[in-house]
Write an enzyme that holds these catalytic residues in place. Structure first.
Site, PDB file in Angstrom:
ATOM      1  N   GLU A   5      -3.757 -15.711   8.394  1.00  0.00           N
ATOM      2  CA  GLU A   5      -4.893 -15.943   7.504  1.00  0.00           C
ATOM      3  C   GLU A   5      -4.425 -16.352   6.107  1.00  0.00           C
ATOM      4  O   GLU A   5      -4.941 -17.294   5.504  1.00  0.00           O
ATOM      5  CB  GLU A   5      -5.742 -14.661   7.367  1.00  0.00           C
ATOM      6  CG  GLU A   5      -6.442 -14.232   8.635  1.00  0.00           C
ATOM      7  CD  GLU A   5      -5.618 -13.273   9.486  1.00  0.00           C
ATOM      8  OE1 GLU A   5      -4.359 -13.286   9.376  1.00  0.00           O
ATOM      9  OE2 GLU A   5      -6.220 -12.530  10.266  1.00  0.00           O
ATOM     10  N   GLY A  28       2.065  -1.987   3.692  1.00  0.00           N
ATOM     11  CA  GLY A  28       1.007  -2.838   3.129  1.00  0.00           C
ATOM     12  C   GLY A  28      -0.101  -2.037   2.475  1.00  0.00           C
ATOM     13  O   GLY A  28      -0.503  -2.305   1.336  1.00  0.00           O
ATOM     14  N   GLU A  88      -6.045   3.008   9.319  1.00  0.00           N
ATOM     15  CA  GLU A  88      -4.866   2.307   9.848  1.00  0.00           C
ATOM     16  C   GLU A  88      -3.688   3.282   9.918  1.00  0.00           C
ATOM     17  O   GLU A  88      -2.821   3.161  10.768  1.00  0.00           O
ATOM     18  CB  GLU A  88      -4.513   1.098   8.976  1.00  0.00           C
ATOM     19  CG  GLU A  88      -3.623   0.100   9.685  1.00  0.00           C
ATOM     20  CD  GLU A  88      -3.521  -1.258   8.994  1.00  0.00           C
ATOM     21  OE1 GLU A  88      -3.456  -2.275   9.693  1.00  0.00           O
ATOM     22  OE2 GLU A  88      -3.516  -1.303   7.743  1.00  0.00           O
ATOM     23  N   HIS A 102     -30.954   5.651  -0.733  1.00  0.00           N
ATOM     24  CA  HIS A 102     -32.148   4.929  -0.287  1.00  0.00           C
ATOM     25  C   HIS A 102     -31.898   4.235   1.033  1.00  0.00           C
ATOM     26  O   HIS A 102     -32.603   3.295   1.396  1.00  0.00           O
ATOM     27  CB  HIS A 102     -32.569   3.930  -1.366  1.00  0.00           C
ATOM     28  CG  HIS A 102     -32.979   4.622  -2.628  1.00  0.00           C
ATOM     29  ND1 HIS A 102     -34.288   4.913  -2.930  1.00  0.00           N
ATOM     30  CD2 HIS A 102     -32.222   5.166  -3.613  1.00  0.00           C
ATOM     31  CE1 HIS A 102     -34.333   5.571  -4.082  1.00  0.00           C
ATOM     32  NE2 HIS A 102     -33.082   5.741  -4.513  1.00  0.00           N
ATOM     33  N   LYS A 123      -3.925 -10.016  17.416  1.00  0.00           N
ATOM     34  CA  LYS A 123      -3.254 -11.136  16.726  1.00  0.00           C
ATOM     35  C   LYS A 123      -2.607 -12.068  17.740  1.00  0.00           C
ATOM     36  O   LYS A 123      -2.745 -13.285  17.652  1.00  0.00           O
ATOM     37  CB  LYS A 123      -2.125 -10.589  15.834  1.00  0.00           C
ATOM     38  CG  LYS A 123      -2.518 -10.142  14.470  1.00  0.00           C
ATOM     39  CD  LYS A 123      -1.237  -9.990  13.638  1.00  0.00           C
ATOM     40  CE  LYS A 123      -1.342  -8.895  12.626  1.00  0.00           C
ATOM     41  NZ  LYS A 123      -0.099  -8.572  11.961  1.00  0.00           N
TER      42      LYS A 123
HETATM   43  C1  G6Q Z   1      -1.063  -2.619   6.059  1.00  0.00           C
HETATM   44  C2  G6Q Z   1      -0.918  -3.594   7.101  1.00  0.00           C
HETATM   45  C3  G6Q Z   1      -1.665  -4.890   6.916  1.00  0.00           C
HETATM   46  C4  G6Q Z   1      -0.974  -5.903   6.022  1.00  0.00           C
HETATM   47  C5  G6Q Z   1      -1.635  -7.272   6.232  1.00  0.00           C
HETATM   48  C6  G6Q Z   1      -1.039  -8.341   5.371  1.00  0.00           C
HETATM   49  O1  G6Q Z   1      -0.496  -1.564   6.012  1.00  0.00           O
HETATM   50  O2  G6Q Z   1       0.418  -3.776   7.360  1.00  0.00           O
HETATM   51  O3  G6Q Z   1      -2.973  -4.707   6.436  1.00  0.00           O
HETATM   52  O4  G6Q Z   1      -1.013  -5.519   4.693  1.00  0.00           O
HETATM   53  O5  G6Q Z   1      -1.530  -7.636   7.582  1.00  0.00           O
HETATM   54  O6  G6Q Z   1       0.316  -8.506   5.638  1.00  0.00           O
HETATM   55  P1  G6Q Z   1       1.219  -9.390   4.716  1.00  0.00           P
HETATM   56  O7  G6Q Z   1       1.254  -8.777   3.367  1.00  0.00           O
HETATM   57  O8  G6Q Z   1       2.569  -9.415   5.371  1.00  0.00           O
HETATM   58  O9  G6Q Z   1       0.586 -10.763   4.666  1.00  0.00           O
END
Ligand code: G6Q
Length: 540
Positions: A211, A266, A352, A383, A503
């Site tokens: 993405e 992440g 997650e 509400h 994915k």
């Molecule tokens: C979080 C996950 C996931 C990750 C995204 C973006 O803990 O690993 O949400 O942050 O898939 O990944 P990239 O930063 O590698 O693009």
């Protein structure tokens, strides 16, 4: 160690629950000081957990559970940089991201704190240049718009912080966020921006996320359509990543790349370079104050005995509600409109991390793990879905979050906002009996409809003011709650294998959608038919 549900303390908790089914009304009636007794202060936050369905014995058993589950040992192993992310063989050291300059935290024998501060210093220098207009676009114009391109952990934290800290932001610098591979997201974020005044931050730990890469390429095309010079990319793109090779391949000068490390997950990365958009918006000093807030809660979690430890107590109460009282969800209700994206941020952080069904050694858990987390800002939720929380058949524990100081110059409205917060937790706990309803002169046929059973548990979290510091401490609080719950459930809170299958399948299906041969599909009959229908419709 025996399975969690077979341990004596777990059985004692279950028996304790069956033996003691007191209503919050009687718990409060039995102890005039309950509302002061079950409270705690840490890192600028005040927690009132007196409206939880617990007593001293519940707490004693829950603390014994934490103790016997090795929460302290696992916490200390995290701080020592041990590879507690078992399935990915990684250290988990987001606490190092907010460590003070003079602190020392080792991973594989190397102190990581100097590296953290080196990146923070580079970010600060860059942010300062952009904020004063010294960093110019390709045509010499000042940067007015920042667009962060990232998804998941590289998006939700920055979006949440941007909303939360708007009052601290430089107002002539606009921040927008693009995450969804749906082109509508990119289009909406950029259609009214001038390319020559726009800076893209491509935020991706791996720099391979489908993405983010699709949106980054769209951004490049959008820029070059107007500026018509490949050299402009250097002035309008910076990267936040751990993958220098891919950053260079994309055409971003690695001098304009801000790094982080594989020991930052992440969803635990908004205080790393992933927070560059936050720093650009609020400035390096406020960003440091936010890190200090995180750090204050880290210190509390790291050094305070379990019985007075806010993340530990909230985690244990969550386990009590989920595993013993049967709650399947947890609502988070900020009475602060700037925290409107906080529930969405927490959804990733908690679900997650702890949405797992095998333990660290791969065996199937015999108990529930994470509740479904959700929420909306008060008073809007009142509400809408609060009806179910008050009178529905399900038990929904709530975390109410509020601030003493007003968030705007409209002080009277703040009193109204906070009155609503206090009223909701009171109504949930104590409800209204049939006798009370009758005493109000309600016609008998309406009495059952107007009864509130009460006994619905909630926490209330209060801080003086919504600031970068209090926000940092609040986020760290929930990070550590997540950690403690994962430690007790015996799961790896730091991997996310559950996002992989979809994915992989999407990559195959994207290829099949692009192909022209209608007969090459080998999925189940439903998926095949859906893809064929889409392909056919798309050709029209
Ligand atoms: C979080 C996950 C996931 C990750 C995204 C973006 O803990 O690993 O949400 O942050 O898939 O990944 P990239 O930063 O590698 O693009």
């Amino acid at each position: 160690m025996p399975k969690l549900t077979e341990r004596p303390v777990w059985r004692s908790l279950a028996a304790h629950w069956r033996a003691r089914d007191a209503h919050l009304r009687s718990l409060f009636a039995g102890d005039a000081r309950r509302g002061e007794k079950y409270t705690l202060d840490a890192a600028g936050w005040h927690l009132d957990y007196s409206k939880q369905r617990i007593d001293d014995e519940t707490l004693r058993l829950l603390l014994q559970l934490a103790d016997e589950s090795g929460v302290v040992a696992r916490r200390d192993a995290m701080w020592r940089g041990e590879k507690i992310n078992n399935t990915e063989k990684r250290a988990v050291l987001h606490v190092a991201l907010r460590a003070a300059r003079e602190q020392k935290i080792d991973v594989d024998g190397n102190d990581v704190v100097p590296g953290v501060h080196a990146v923070l210093d580079r970010m600060a220098a860059f942010a300062a240049r952009v904020r004063v207009g010294d960093w110019k676009g390709h045509t010499g114009k000042r940067i007015r718009n920042i667009v962060n391109i990232g998804i998941g952990g590289s998006d939700l934290g920055p979006v949440m912080a941007h909303e939360a800290l708007r009052a601290f932001a430089q107002r002539d610098l606009q921040c927008r966020f693009v995450s969804n591979v749906d082109g509508a997201d990119f289009h909406e974020a950029t259609h009214d921006l001038k390319p020559e005044e726009t800076l893209f931050i491509v935020a991706s730990k791996t720099f391979t996320t489908q993405e983010t890469m699709a949106n980054a390429h769209a951004a490049r095309r959008w820029l070059l359509d107007t500026l018509k010079d490949d050299a402009s990319v250097g002035k309008h793109f910076v990267a936040v990543s751990t993958n220098a090779e891919k950053v260079a391949e994309f055409g971003i000068d690695t001098a304009n790349m801000f790094g982080f490390w594989d020991w930052v997950g992440g969803r635990y990365s908004m205080d790393s370079a992933i927070g560059l958009s936050t720093m650009l918006a609020i400035g390096p000093d406020h960003f440091r104050a936010m890190l200090d807030g995180f750090h204050a809660m880290d210190e509390h979690f790291h050094t305070t005995p379990l019985a007075q430890n806010m993340p530990v107590l909230m985690a244990l109460i969550g386990i009590w509600n989920t595993n013993f009282l049967g709650a399947t969800t947890q609502a988070v209700l900020p009475y602060a409109n700037p925290l409107k994206r906080f529930p969405a941020y927490l959804q990733q952080l908690v679900m997650e991390s702890n949405g797992k069904s095998v333990t660290l050694d791969g065996s199937r858990v015999d108990h529930d793990t994470s509740a479904v987390w959700w929420g909306e800002p008060g008073t809007n939720g009142q509400h809408s879905f609060y009806q179910l929380i008050h009178q529905g058949t399900r038990l929904i524990p709530c975390d109410f979050i509020g601030f003493v100081a007003p968030l705007s110059p409209l002080h009277e409205q703040h009193d109204l906002l906070m009155a609503n917060l206090f009223a909701q937790s009171e109504a949930l706990a104590f409800g209204k009996t049939a006798e009370q309803v009758r005493a109000e002169g309600t016609p008998e046929e309406l009495v059952p409809h107007r009864v509130f059973a009460g006994n619905r548990p909630s926490n209330t979290l209060l801080a003086q003011e919504l600031t970068p510091h209090s926000l940092g401490a609040l986020i760290a609080l929930y990070e550590h709650i997540t950690f403690v719950q994962g430690a007790i459930w015996g799961i790896d809170s730091f991997d996310q294998w559950g996002v992989e299958l979809g994915k992989q399948l999407a990559q195959n299906i994207a290829r099949e959608i692009a192909a022209t041969d209608n007969n090459d599909l080998t999925h189940d009959s439903s998926t095949n038919a859906l893809i064929r229908r889409y392909r056919a419709g798309r050709g029209e």
